[in-house]
Design an enzyme around this catalytic site. Structure first.
Site, short mmCIF file in Angstrom:
data_model
loop_
_atom_site.label_atom_id
_atom_site.label_comp_id
_atom_site.label_asym_id
_atom_site.label_seq_id
_atom_site.Cartn_x
_atom_site.Cartn_y
_atom_site.Cartn_z
N LYS A 133 31.84 10.03 24.46
CA LYS A 133 30.83 9.94 25.39
C LYS A 133 29.75 9.43 24.76
CE LYS A 133 31.78 12.66 29.07
NZ LYS A 133 31.80 12.06 30.40
N TYR A 145 35.89 13.62 21.49
CA TYR A 145 35.30 13.84 22.58
C TYR A 145 33.91 13.12 22.56
CZ TYR A 145 33.02 16.26 26.55
OH TYR A 145 32.08 16.60 27.50
#
Length: 322
Positions: free
Chosen positions: A156, A152
């Site tokens: 990003k 994750y």
């Protein structure tokens, strides 16, 4: 009336941002695929609130679908894009990293490319405090953030880099916001405060990864939404933290939940998760300087409001799956 495209408009942050924009008189073009990462009924509840506004239009599509997104841009010509569409959750990203890459990077690229093609001047990207793993606190935006410890966080970081590329090549005005542990009414069921309130009320033991002494810079949803809207101003290119500027122990947050629920929690301890961070703490000097923003809601007041919302919506919330 300005037209703002909000990607992820049925999400936790997306809904509150959209609500505030609608009340300020903006036309909001909402985009969300209503995926089932968590209980869709919560997303539908949020969406129904938005549909009550005549200046809201909604498209049920994925940001991964370039052709359908292009149709929306061609029909609406938004003047700014706020990209809140993302696969979130640190732990689940270890189970299915592929979807994080396709949504958080592929979907983000689709929006950036369509901004270029249709001359949209402003792009706001939601990013995360998870990028700061291993860095010195309080976390400042100029830290290198090159050691993500979850797919994750890595996705990003890649989204931030692509946004910078579009700023450099095409002059797109980009503001990237790194959010710190957002909570509040109608929050995400996979996050601690939502699920812990529900579990305490139902007498279910709280699952604690570690000893409860890990710290988070808990930030109330209304503060986050206001900061996000403030980031629509022209800034050329900036990365800005939005946090409460104070790390609280998870155990302290639980005590506040117990206080306002009126029940004591029971606990089920598990090993600390390798992809979790021990502490997060935002330096918010840039937010104060560039956005004239600082948080207004304390953790105690925010927990109180969240518990009250849970009590007011107790009947249908009992059916929400965690």
């Amino acid at each position: 009336m300005k037209k703002i495209l909000v990607a992820g408009s049925a999400g936790f942050i997306g809904t509150r941002v959209s609500e505030m924009l609608l009340k300020e008189g903006y036309q909001v073009i909402g985009v969300d695929n209503l995926n089932d990462y968590y209980d869709v009924n919560l997303k539908l509840w949020r969406l129904e609130k938005l549909k009550k506004h005549s200046n809201f239009i909604f498209y049920k599509i994925s940001v991964e679908n370039y052709n359908e997104l292009k149709t929306i841009f061609r029909e609406n010509y938004p003047e700014a894009v706020i990209n809140l569409a993302a696969r979130t959750g640190v732990r689940y990203s270890l189970e299915n990293p592929f979807i994080y890459l396709s949504t958080n990077n592929g979907g983000n690229l689709n929006l950036l490319e369509l901004c270029r093609e249709y001359g949209v001047p402003k792009f706001v990207l939601a990013s995360t405090s998870s990028l700061y793993a291993g860095q010195k606190m309080p976390f400042r935006e100029n830290l290198p953030v090159n050691t993500p410890i979850s797919p994750y966080a890595a996705s990003k970081k890649a989204a931030e880099m692509m946004a910078y590329t579009y700023h450099y090549l095409y002059g797109l005005d980009v503001t990237t916001l790194r959010y710190f542990t957002v909570y509040g009414p109608a929050g995400r069921p996979d996050m601690a405060i939502f699920r812990f309130i529900k579990w305490i009320r139902e007498g279910v033991p709280l699952e604690i990864f570690g000893d409860g002494n890990q710290k988070r810079d808990f930030t109330y949803i209304d503060d986050i939404a206001k900061g996000t809207i403030s980031a629509l101003k022209p800034l050329r290119y900036e990365i800005i933290n939005l946090g409460n500027n104070y790390p609280y122990k998870l155990s302290e947050a639980i005590k506040l939940m117990e206080k306002y629920i009126g029940e004591e929690a029971r606990f089920k301890y598990k090993n600390f998760h390798k992809a979790d961070m021990k502490t997060t703490w935002a330096d918010i000097n840039k937010a104060q300087e560039f956005l004239n923003w600082q948080p207004q809601v304390s953790l105690e007041e925010g927990v109180k409001r969240t518990v009250e919302w849970t009590k007011d919506n107790r009947e249908w919330l009992q059916k929400i799956k965690i």
